[in-house]
Design a protein around this motif. Structure first.
Motif, short mmCIF file in Angstrom:
data_model
loop_
_atom_site.label_atom_id
_atom_site.label_comp_id
_atom_site.label_asym_id
_atom_site.label_seq_id
_atom_site.Cartn_x
_atom_site.Cartn_y
_atom_site.Cartn_z
N THR A 1 -48.05 -15.69 -3.37
CA THR A 1 -48.63 -14.99 -2.23
C THR A 1 -49.00 -15.96 -1.12
OG1 THR A 1 -50.89 -15.17 -3.07
CG2 THR A 1 -49.66 -13.20 -3.70
N CYS A 2 -49.12 -15.41 0.06
CA CYS A 2 -49.63 -16.17 1.18
C CYS A 2 -50.23 -15.19 2.18
CB CYS A 2 -48.55 -17.01 1.84
SG CYS A 2 -47.10 -16.07 2.27
N ALA A 3 -51.14 -15.66 2.98
CA ALA A 3 -51.79 -14.80 3.97
C ALA A 3 -52.25 -15.64 5.15
CB ALA A 3 -52.97 -14.08 3.35
N PHE A 4 -52.27 -15.02 6.31
CA PHE A 4 -52.74 -15.68 7.51
C PHE A 4 -53.73 -14.81 8.24
CE2 PHE A 4 -48.80 -17.94 6.83
CZ PHE A 4 -49.11 -19.23 7.20
N LEU A 5 -54.83 -15.40 8.65
CA LEU A 5 -55.76 -14.73 9.55
C LEU A 5 -55.14 -14.70 10.94
CD1 LEU A 5 -59.15 -16.34 8.43
CD2 LEU A 5 -58.27 -14.06 7.85
N VAL A 6 -55.41 -13.64 11.69
CA VAL A 6 -54.85 -13.47 13.02
C VAL A 6 -55.96 -13.63 14.06
CG1 VAL A 6 -53.60 -11.91 14.57
CG2 VAL A 6 -53.15 -11.84 12.09
N GLN A 7 -55.75 -14.54 14.99
CA GLN A 7 -56.71 -14.76 16.07
C GLN A 7 -56.65 -13.57 17.04
OE1 GLN A 7 -55.94 -18.08 18.91
NE2 GLN A 7 -57.51 -19.05 17.65
N PRO A 8 -57.77 -12.88 17.24
CA PRO A 8 -57.72 -11.71 18.12
C PRO A 8 -57.45 -12.10 19.57
CG PRO A 8 -59.97 -12.08 17.33
CD PRO A 8 -59.10 -13.12 16.70
N LEU A 9 -56.64 -11.29 20.24
CA LEU A 9 -56.41 -11.48 21.66
C LEU A 9 -57.65 -11.03 22.43
CD1 LEU A 9 -52.78 -10.03 21.78
CD2 LEU A 9 -53.46 -12.43 21.91
N PRO A 10 -57.85 -11.54 23.64
CA PRO A 10 -59.05 -11.15 24.40
C PRO A 10 -59.20 -9.63 24.58
CG PRO A 10 -57.95 -13.00 25.46
CD PRO A 10 -57.06 -12.54 24.34
N GLU A 11 -58.06 -8.94 24.74
CA GLU A 11 -58.14 -7.48 24.94
C GLU A 11 -58.36 -6.71 23.64
OE1 GLU A 11 -53.63 -8.45 25.30
OE2 GLU A 11 -55.54 -9.47 25.62
#
Length: 166
Positions: A32-42
């Motif tokens: 398995t692998c997973a990545f957190l996603v950096q939220p866009l300003p909007e």
């Protein structure tokens, strides 16, 4: 038995304006692998109830998340050769995936299908109880994308065996 590739997405919430915050995969070999996603300003929607489930704060995403474009490219690198991944929450996951790729300015090199398409009637009948048994047996931390994807994959495998489909 070759296991299907499972994809799971955790999100900022479930309603209008929600967006992906973590994408995880369980590969055919079970890794398995997973990545957190950096939220866009909007991307401002945030549901505290969702945070209680997944335990990921918006601050953590801003600090540790990967840019949207990088996550989309990673998914394409992982899944282009396979061409397909499966989700147990296709309606939600597909819309969050579309949002991710739209903001990344690229197209997915794979398609996401509903896991249900792979399941026999026997598997469907055994699904919930088998999944909960695996959570207890393996001490799986729920509502994290990589762990949930692996849980789905293990549930698929065990229900095939129990239903005599293997």
């Amino acid at each position: 038995m070759t296991l299907p590739t499972l994809l799971d997405i955790e999100a900022s919430g479930f309603g209008r304006g929600s967006y992906p915050i973590e994408v995880g995969l369980a590969r055919p070999d079970g890794s398995t692998c997973a990545f957190l996603v950096q939220p866009l300003p909007e991307w401002s929607h945030w549901d505290p109830k969702a945070e209680l489930l997944h335990g990921i704060s918006r601050g953590r995403l801003e600090r540790e998340g990967y840019p949207v474009r990088q996550v989309a490219h990673w998914l394409n690198d992982e899944l282009a050769d396979l061409g397909i991944a499966y989700s147990d929450s296709w309606g939600y996951d597909n819309s969050w995936l579309s949002l991710l790729f739209h903001h990344a300015g690229t197209l997915p090199a794979f398609r996401l299908e509903a896991l249900r398409m792979l399941l026999s009637e026997g598997q469907l009948a055994l699904w919930s109880t088998t999944k909960e048994a695996l959570v207890r047996e393996l001490g799986i931390h729920r509502h994290r994308a990589g762990d949930d994807a692996r849980l789905l994959q293990l549930t698929y495998q065990r229900t095939r065996e129990l239903a005599g489909d293997a």
